[in-house]
Design a protein around this motif. Structure first.
Motif, PDB file in Angstrom:
ATOM      1  N   VAL A 137       0.833  -1.206   0.000  1.00 54.44           N
ATOM      2  CA  VAL A 137       0.000   0.000   0.000  1.00 54.44           C
ATOM      3  C   VAL A 137       0.871   1.261   0.000  1.00 54.44           C
ATOM      4  O   VAL A 137       0.473   2.299   0.510  1.00 54.44           O
ATOM      5  CB  VAL A 137      -0.964   0.008   1.209  1.00 54.44           C
ATOM      6  CG1 VAL A 137      -1.979  -1.119   1.081  1.00 54.44           C
ATOM      7  CG2 VAL A 137      -0.202  -0.087   2.529  1.00 54.44           C
ATOM      8  N   ALA A 138       2.057   1.145  -0.581  1.00 58.78           N
ATOM      9  CA  ALA A 138       2.971   2.284  -0.592  1.00 58.78           C
ATOM     10  C   ALA A 138       2.343   3.515  -1.234  1.00 58.78           C
ATOM     11  O   ALA A 138       2.560   4.646  -0.786  1.00 58.78           O
ATOM     12  CB  ALA A 138       4.267   1.912  -1.317  1.00 58.78           C
ATOM     13  N   ASP A 139       1.513   3.300  -2.278  1.00 60.61           N
ATOM     14  CA  ASP A 139       0.921   4.440  -2.983  1.00 60.61           C
ATOM     15  C   ASP A 139      -0.054   5.220  -2.118  1.00 60.61           C
ATOM     16  O   ASP A 139      -0.411   6.355  -2.445  1.00 60.61           O
ATOM     17  CB  ASP A 139       0.222   3.966  -4.255  1.00 60.61           C
ATOM     18  CG  ASP A 139      -0.867   2.933  -4.000  1.00 60.61           C
ATOM     19  OD1 ASP A 139      -0.858   2.314  -2.917  1.00 60.61           O
ATOM     20  OD2 ASP A 139      -1.723   2.735  -4.882  1.00 60.61           O
ATOM     21  N   ARG A 140      -0.484   4.646  -1.005  1.00 61.39           N
ATOM     22  CA  ARG A 140      -1.378   5.356  -0.089  1.00 61.39           C
ATOM     23  C   ARG A 140      -0.612   6.124   0.983  1.00 61.39           C
ATOM     24  O   ARG A 140      -1.215   6.863   1.773  1.00 61.39           O
ATOM     25  CB  ARG A 140      -2.335   4.359   0.574  1.00 61.39           C
ATOM     26  CG  ARG A 140      -3.302   3.698  -0.411  1.00 61.39           C
ATOM     27  CD  ARG A 140      -4.042   2.515   0.210  1.00 61.39           C
ATOM     28  NE  ARG A 140      -4.748   2.891   1.438  1.00 61.39           N
ATOM     29  CZ  ARG A 140      -5.356   2.003   2.238  1.00 61.39           C
ATOM     30  NH1 ARG A 140      -5.308   0.702   1.939  1.00 61.39           N
ATOM     31  NH2 ARG A 140      -5.974   2.403   3.333  1.00 61.39           N
ATOM     32  N   VAL A 141       0.703   5.954   1.025  1.00 55.27           N
ATOM     33  CA  VAL A 141       1.515   6.565   2.089  1.00 55.27           C
ATOM     34  C   VAL A 141       2.553   7.530   1.530  1.00 55.27           C
ATOM     35  O   VAL A 141       2.795   8.595   2.093  1.00 55.27           O
ATOM     36  CB  VAL A 141       2.196   5.474   2.935  1.00 55.27           C
ATOM     37  CG1 VAL A 141       3.114   6.074   3.995  1.00 55.27           C
ATOM     38  CG2 VAL A 141       1.151   4.572   3.594  1.00 55.27           C
TER      39      VAL A 141
END
Length: 549
Positions: A389-393
């Protein structure tokens, strides 16, 4: 072969595997606040097991270290193991980009292995402004018996933790920075948590026997200033720096920059009496000095009040840096990859130029790299990446590989640079400021091949030391100078590159290198551990499939 014989053979093999495991070293820490007077003024200090500086960690290369930390402070805390190259294990790096903080009233157990390295290192808290009020201590990594060190065993060895010191509470220092102000000048300099008064009441820090040689392990655990260290009337033979044996030159004094550690041999060859250990600030208008006593056994007479003077000017320190050379004939482990001691023959695949700038964001003081001022996210970067979920952080590569042409304001976001696994990279750090800078890279040793005045350009590569630059983990950049390092990004994980200056670090002068193994293989990186703390947006997500063997 009969079934019974096979079972006996299997059992013996299993015992052999257990016996072959590297030894474990265990520590339990209770982290608290206490009141001490390091500079004669009562103040709040971080203690570990009631000690300041904290207890030392003793181990040998390849030992497994287990440190159970009980946080009895009133806010979260993390500890990092400066210079310890945790292979495949950024989970235990002790930075907010790699792991969740240890909350007040809870405990967390660090587990990591000290790999093929020897020498002098130290630990410290990375959260808030905790480092400015204590919580640091020495790490001593001894060579295994089968790997000799390139000098005779000393009579004894002593830890020397030097550093500048503020008399303000860490909450006060934080409030200053949060309001957009600087924390200003330190109040003094400490040696092992104190400074000698020089009035005859000082007890000695160390004792030496005439004619014997001693090992002094020296680390600058301070927060802002480079320090010049010297021992009154004695010369020092440098034998190790940041995990590497060095060519054994002798020095009357050594500049030890923030975050840096050195090991020297000192022979007690002077008149038997007291002598001062001295640490004083470098590159500052007002020189602050800390002192400690070393006493000859059965010696008579106080230390002379005439303190040896420190050198002046930047050129002296740059020339001293150039005298540091890696001891290529010593019997010691080499940094990975094997053969990288011939680093000058490896082709550079990427050049990253960093402009270490001071600026503003929303009208407040910030520090950054190439226009990006890092801010920690609620979810550790490593956890976000592992859970997919890197794209959310955060976003990868918001920072360019070259400095911006102009810099009006700093962009305050998580700063994560994606680096291809096992590539050989050149990093240039340019300091256009008037103050000294010092940086640390977790998870790696690199080669600091040059530092010079002015601005870097490709022609400067002809001045690189491509033979015997010391393999190390800190890099110092002098005012209006640049420095160049070379390294192979062969250690998978999320690794912090940060300013060692507490103010700069707190206000964003740091970044993370994301080094991903393309195979999600246990050969390259450890799985998320069962004991790893989970926080942020991944707290309630299902655990991803583990890496394969």
């Amino acid at each position: 072969m009969g079934r019974g014989m096979m079972l006996m053979l299997l059992a013996s093999l299993m015992v052999g595997m257990v016996m072959a495991e590297d030894p474990y070293v265990y520590y339990t820490w209770n982290v608290t606040y206490g009141t001490l007077s390091p500079l004669g003024v009562p103040q709040q200090v971080i203690l570990i097991n009631g000690e300041f500086p904290g207890p030392q960690i003793n181990c040998s290369s390849n030992n497994n270290i287990v440190v159970n930390v009980f946080n009895k402070l009133d806010e979260p805390v993390l500890f990092t193991w400066s210079g310890i190259q945790q292979r495949k294990n950024s989970w235990m790096d002790g930075t907010l980009g790699a792991q969740c903080p240890i909350l007040p009233g809870t405990n967390y157990t660090y587990r990591f292995q000290v790999k093929d390295q020897i020498g002098t290192f130290f630990y410290y808290p990375t959260t808030s402004m905790h480092r400015a009020v204590g919580g640091y201590g020495m790490i001593r990594v001894f060579s295994r018996l089968l790997i000799p060190v390139p000098y005779p065993d000393p009579e004894d060895e002593y830890n020397v933790l030097i550093g500048d010191w503020y008399t303000k509470k860490q909450e006060t220092l934080k409030a200053l920075l949060d309001s957009g102000k600087s924390i200003g000048r330190p109040a003094g300099v400490l040696i092992n948590g104190k400074s000698a008064k020089g009035d005859g009441s000082d007890e000695p820090l160390f004792t030496m026997k005439a004619g014997k040689t001693y090992k002094y392990r020296i680390c600058n655990a301070g927060t802002k200033n480079s320090l010049n260290f010297r021992i009154q009337g004695h010369v020092m033979k440098l034998v190790e720096m940041e995990g590497s044996h060095t060519v054994q030159n002798t020095y009357n004094s050594l500049d030890v920059h923030v975050g840096q550690c050195m090991t020297v041999l000192v022979t007690a060859d002077q008149e038997p009496k007291d002598y001062y250990l001295v640490a004083s600030t470098r590159f500052t208008q007002t020189v602050l000095t800390g002192k400690g006593i070393v006493r000859y056994e059965n010696g008579k007479g106080p230390a002379s009040p005439e303190i040896p003077e420190a050198p002046t000017g930047i050129a002296w320190s740059i020339n001293q840096f150039r005298s540091f050379r890696w001891n290529l004939t010593a019997s010691a482990a080499r940094p990975n990859p094997q053969g990288s001691y011939k680093y000058g023959q490896i082709n550079i695949t990427r050049t990253i130029r960093l402009d270490a700038a001071r600026g503003k964001a929303q009208g407040k003081l910030r520090y950054g790299l190439n226009g990006i001022s890092h801010v920690d996210s609620e979810t550790p970067l490593k956890l976000a990446e592992y859970y997919g979920v890197a794209d959310r952080v955060f976003k990868y590569d918001t920072m360019s590989d070259v400095p911006p042409a102009t810099l009006a304001t700093l962009n305050v976001v998580p700063n994560v640079v994606n680096v291809t696994f096992r590539t050989f990279v050149e990093i240039i750090i340019e300091n256009r400021d008037t103050s000294m800078q010092s940086y640390n890279l977790d998870g790696y040793a690199f080669f600091l091949v040059a530092t010079e005045p002015g601005q870097w350009n490709p022609e400067k590569r002809k001045n690189y030391n491509l033979l015997d630059a010391v393999s190390r983990h800190t890099v110092q950049v002098f005012p209006n100078c640049w420095a160049a390092i070379l390294l192979t990004f062969d250690n998978a994980g999320m690794w912090n590159f940060r300013s060692e200056l507490a103010e700069n670090h707190y206000l964003g002068q740091q970044m993370y290198f994301s080094v991903l193994s393309p195979n999600r293989s246990l050969r390259d990186e450890y799985n998320l551990m069962n004991t790893t703390q989970i926080c942020g947006i991944v707290k309630d997500l299902p655990t991803p499939p583990p890496y394969s063997s």
